[in-house]
Motif scaffolding. Structure first.
Motif, PDB file in Angstrom:
ATOM      1  N   GLY A 166      30.882  59.285  37.585  1.00  0.00           N
ATOM      2  CA  GLY A 166      30.841  57.881  38.116  1.00  0.00           C
ATOM      3  C   GLY A 166      29.861  56.953  37.108  1.00  0.00           C
ATOM      4  N   TYR A 167      29.535  55.977  37.562  1.00  0.00           N
ATOM      5  CA  TYR A 167      28.643  54.966  36.885  1.00  0.00           C
ATOM      6  C   TYR A 167      27.151  54.651  37.422  1.00  0.00           C
ATOM      7  CZ  TYR A 167      32.631  53.862  33.895  1.00  0.00           C
ATOM      8  OH  TYR A 167      33.890  53.946  33.295  1.00  0.00           O
ATOM      9  N   ASP A 168      26.156  54.530  36.715  1.00  0.00           N
ATOM     10  CA  ASP A 168      24.992  54.094  37.257  1.00  0.00           C
ATOM     11  C   ASP A 168      25.096  52.823  37.727  1.00  0.00           C
ATOM     12  OD1 ASP A 168      22.217  53.536  37.658  1.00  0.00           O
ATOM     13  OD2 ASP A 168      21.581  54.118  35.693  1.00  0.00           O
ATOM     14  N   PRO A 169      24.512  52.286  38.822  1.00  0.00           N
ATOM     15  CA  PRO A 169      24.888  50.939  39.403  1.00  0.00           C
ATOM     16  C   PRO A 169      23.883  49.945  38.753  1.00  0.00           C
ATOM     17  CG  PRO A 169      23.626  52.202  41.134  1.00  0.00           C
ATOM     18  CD  PRO A 169      24.315  53.066  39.975  1.00  0.00           C
ATOM     19  N   SER A 225      29.489  49.576  26.618  1.00  0.00           N
ATOM     20  CA  SER A 225      30.632  48.673  26.855  1.00  0.00           C
ATOM     21  C   SER A 225      30.420  47.382  26.101  1.00  0.00           C
ATOM     22  CB  SER A 225      30.698  48.510  28.217  1.00  0.00           C
ATOM     23  OG  SER A 225      30.779  49.807  28.940  1.00  0.00           O
ATOM     24  N   PRO A 226      30.998  47.332  24.864  1.00  0.00           N
ATOM     25  CA  PRO A 226      30.898  45.620  24.150  1.00  0.00           C
ATOM     26  C   PRO A 226      31.652  44.806  25.040  1.00  0.00           C
ATOM     27  CG  PRO A 226      32.172  47.544  23.079  1.00  0.00           C
ATOM     28  CD  PRO A 226      31.839  48.295  23.810  1.00  0.00           C
ATOM     29  N   TYR A 227      31.012  43.598  24.915  1.00  0.00           N
ATOM     30  CA  TYR A 227      31.921  42.603  25.698  1.00  0.00           C
ATOM     31  C   TYR A 227      32.069  41.593  24.291  1.00  0.00           C
ATOM     32  CZ  TYR A 227      27.486  40.565  26.465  1.00  0.00           C
ATOM     33  OH  TYR A 227      25.971  40.092  26.589  1.00  0.00           O
ATOM     34  N   THR A 228      33.110  40.832  24.164  1.00  0.00           N
ATOM     35  CA  THR A 228      33.647  39.793  23.275  1.00  0.00           C
ATOM     36  C   THR A 228      33.653  38.469  23.751  1.00  0.00           C
ATOM     37  OG1 THR A 228      35.928  40.328  23.534  1.00  0.00           O
ATOM     38  CG2 THR A 228      34.810  41.603  21.827  1.00  0.00           C
ATOM     39  N   GLY A 229      33.721  38.181  25.097  1.00  0.00           N
ATOM     40  CA  GLY A 229      33.574  36.886  25.533  1.00  0.00           C
ATOM     41  C   GLY A 229      32.740  36.870  26.658  1.00  0.00           C
ATOM     42  N   MET A 230      32.367  35.765  27.089  1.00  0.00           N
ATOM     43  CA  MET A 230      31.653  35.197  28.303  1.00  0.00           C
ATOM     44  C   MET A 230      32.045  34.038  29.043  1.00  0.00           C
ATOM     45  SD  MET A 230      27.534  34.641  28.810  1.00  0.00           S
ATOM     46  CE  MET A 230      26.894  36.218  28.040  1.00  0.00           C
ATOM     47  N   ASP A 231      32.752  34.197  30.186  1.00  0.00           N
ATOM     48  CA  ASP A 231      33.196  33.150  30.854  1.00  0.00           C
ATOM     49  C   ASP A 231      32.236  32.624  32.168  1.00  0.00           C
ATOM     50  OD1 ASP A 231      35.564  31.856  30.044  1.00  0.00           O
ATOM     51  OD2 ASP A 231      36.121  31.816  32.196  1.00  0.00           O
ATOM     52  N   VAL A 232      31.681  31.475  32.203  1.00  0.00           N
ATOM     53  CA  VAL A 232      30.951  30.759  33.031  1.00  0.00           C
ATOM     54  C   VAL A 232      31.515  29.727  33.646  1.00  0.00           C
ATOM     55  CG1 VAL A 232      28.459  30.346  33.483  1.00  0.00           C
ATOM     56  CG2 VAL A 232      28.760  31.662  31.767  1.00  0.00           C
ATOM     57  N   TRP A 233      31.608  29.377  35.130  1.00  0.00           N
ATOM     58  CA  TRP A 233      31.922  28.439  35.840  1.00  0.00           C
ATOM     59  C   TRP A 233      31.144  27.968  37.001  1.00  0.00           C
ATOM     60  CZ3 TRP A 233      34.346  33.071  36.229  1.00  0.00           C
ATOM     61  CH2 TRP A 233      34.839  33.351  37.322  1.00  0.00           C
ATOM     62  N   VAL A 274      25.161  48.448  29.241  1.00  0.00           N
ATOM     63  CA  VAL A 274      25.054  49.812  28.930  1.00  0.00           C
ATOM     64  C   VAL A 274      24.337  50.265  30.349  1.00  0.00           C
ATOM     65  CG1 VAL A 274      23.922  51.386  27.890  1.00  0.00           C
ATOM     66  CG2 VAL A 274      24.795  49.278  26.657  1.00  0.00           C
ATOM     67  N   GLU A 275      24.548  51.457  30.836  1.00  0.00           N
ATOM     68  CA  GLU A 275      24.157  51.811  32.237  1.00  0.00           C
ATOM     69  C   GLU A 275      22.678  52.301  31.656  1.00  0.00           C
ATOM     70  OE1 GLU A 275      26.882  55.189  33.777  1.00  0.00           O
ATOM     71  OE2 GLU A 275      27.781  54.435  31.865  1.00  0.00           O
ATOM     72  N   ASN A 276      21.482  51.931  32.457  1.00  0.00           N
ATOM     73  CA  ASN A 276      20.296  52.161  32.212  1.00  0.00           C
ATOM     74  C   ASN A 276      19.956  53.627  31.992  1.00  0.00           C
ATOM     75  OD1 ASN A 276      19.902  49.545  32.558  1.00  0.00           O
ATOM     76  ND2 ASN A 276      18.486  49.804  34.333  1.00  0.00           N
ATOM     77  N   LEU A 310      32.681  47.194  31.981  1.00  0.00           N
ATOM     78  CA  LEU A 310      32.171  48.807  31.668  1.00  0.00           C
ATOM     79  C   LEU A 310      33.283  49.431  30.907  1.00  0.00           C
ATOM     80  CD1 LEU A 310      30.746  49.869  35.113  1.00  0.00           C
ATOM     81  CD2 LEU A 310      29.589  49.026  32.831  1.00  0.00           C
ATOM     82  N   HIS A 311      33.092  50.297  30.167  1.00  0.00           N
ATOM     83  CA  HIS A 311      33.938  51.137  29.146  1.00  0.00           C
ATOM     84  C   HIS A 311      34.470  52.261  30.353  1.00  0.00           C
ATOM     85  CE1 HIS A 311      35.603  53.768  26.035  1.00  0.00           C
ATOM     86  NE2 HIS A 311      35.068  54.888  26.836  1.00  0.00           N
TER      87      HIS A 311
END
Length: 424
Positions: A56-59, A87-95, A119-121, A232-233
């Motif tokens: 699994g993933y690190d919280p 995990s690259p991210y190409t967008g950011m959506d804020v509302w 990225v998980e720590n 997350l990837h």
């Protein structure tokens, strides 16, 4: 009393920021000790993380900027991180959940491959530990705490004496506190702090949504605080995300008391079902949020970096990035001083680091506090102006892109380790 061991630099705290500093200083050849209170073998940690990833993933994740990526590349950690997962991210959506304000950022507009990486720590730390093991002058000491810290002995070149929990005494011209927000080392050095409670608790966990996260970092401002969903990837699909839900302590307690099904339903409702239903949630963790800032970072033979010097609200995900910039900046100052034959533990030298970082950290701290107050404001006029401002900024591409490039660490007064190589 046992004889003191002589060490060139002692870094207290072997988390991401402390180890980044150590690896950045490795080329100096200085005898550097890393002290970590927790037991553990850094050489075996990468294998443990590979095993954990299969489960699994690190919280605990960080939204690493391009500047942080460059720092980690410079010390040799980033290529190793790619062998785990980022995990690259190409967008950011804020509302604004209480109005009509909305703003979208895209890496395409900046002609960049991505805006940053989630990225998980534990991934960042595992890669840094691998680099640590490649340098003979970096010495990791686990299960050791600092019990006492002397004032600098100016008659003996400004050396400080550390009394360790295992009975050893260490003598060094420079102690660096990288041992977190409740830094015992900073307290022993009598560095005063300014701090206050944000009135928020943060819930962190991993979720799977009905729809793809679209490699986008999402953030909705609610009346109780910001909710961030970070992509997350995952090899099998792109529906796994990490969340950071900042809300009032009372509301956080209510959310933590819900069963998984009810929590997923409440999360999807709060997120306006932008990614459909929330189908699964991992174990949840909650922690209080406090703002802290040291009145000064340095004294003779002492420096504080990362959370030991400052903590901010996680709404912009800048905490670890500020710490990595601290590490890169302090390393630059120390390496330059060492090359010049200066005493790198001298307060006059260490103040160069403080001048380079304190102003930027304070500005980010003030910006986060302003954002929090702006989105907590209930007055209709403030809400109207807030929403109008977000929508206007979204249409002003040059201004918007300038802001996001600063946030990504693509411009500004950056330490050398954070600067991209010039492409010819």
């Amino acid at each position: 009393m046992s004889a003191a061991e002589q060490v060139d630099i002692v870094i207290v705290g072997a988390g991401m920021v402390g180890v980044t500093l150590a690896t950045a200083l490795a080329p100096s050849g200085l005898n550097i000790w890393l002290l970590e209170q927790r037991e553990g073998d850094p050489a075996g940690y990468p294998a443990v993380v590979h095993q954990q990833q299969a489960k699994g993933y690190d919280p605990r994740v960080s939204a690493l900027t391009c500047a942080s990526q460059q720092i980690l590349t410079s010390v040799g950690a980033w290529p190793k991180m790619l062998d785990y997962r980022v995990s690259p991210y190409t967008g950011m959506d804020v509302w604004d959940g209480e109005g009509t304000g909305h703003i979208h950022f895209s890496s395409n507009e900046l002609h960049e491959p991505c805006l940053g990486h989630i990225v998980e720590n534990r991934v960042t730390l595992a890669a840094l530990y691998e680099v640590l093991g490649e340098h003979d002058n970096l010495h990791f000491q686990s299960g050791v705490a600092v019990n006492t810290l002397s004032e600098p002995d100016l008659a003996d070149g400004g050396l400080r004496m550390l009394g360790l929990s295992d009975g050893r005494i260490v003598q060094t011209p420079l102690v660096v506190a990288a041992d977190g927000a409740l830094s015992r080392t900073r307290q022993l050095a009598a560095i005063p702090m300014m701090e206050w409670d944000y009135g928020h608790h943060a819930i962190v966990t991993t979720i799977r949504t009905e729809q793809s996260h679209q490699h986008t970092a999402w953030q909705r401002f609610t009346e109780d605080g910001p909710l961030a969903i970070l992509p997350l990837h995952a090899d099998e699909d792109d529906r796994t995300s990490s969340i950071v839900w900042s809300t009032s302590p009372g509301h956080a307690n209510e959310l933590m008391a819900l069963d998984d099904e009810s929590f997923c339903a409440e999360l999807a409702r709060t997120f306006e079902h932008r990614l459909g239903d929330v189908e699964w949630v991992d174990q949840r963790h909650v922690f209080p949020l406090r703002q802290r800032h040291a009145k000064y970072y340095v004294r003779e033979g002492f420096a504080a970096i990362g959370d030991a010097a400052h903590t901010i609200h996680p709404l912009a995900g800048q905490g670890v990035n500020l710490g990595l910039l601290d590490a890169a900046s302090l390393a630059e100052v120390l390496l330059d001083a060492s090359e010049r034959g200066e005493s790198y533990g001298a307060e006059t030298v260490l103040r160069r680091f403080q001048r380079a970082r304190q102003s930027d950290n304070l500005q980010m701290s003030a910006a986060m506090e302003s954002f929090k107050r702006l989105f907590n404001a209930e007055q209709p006029a403030v809400r109207l102006l807030r929403n109008m401002g977000m929508n206007l900024l979204d249409k002003m591409a040059p201004v918007k892109n300038h802001i996001v490039m600063d946030a990504m660490g693509l411009r500004g007064n950056l330490p050398r380790l954070a600067q991209r190589p010039i492409r010819h």
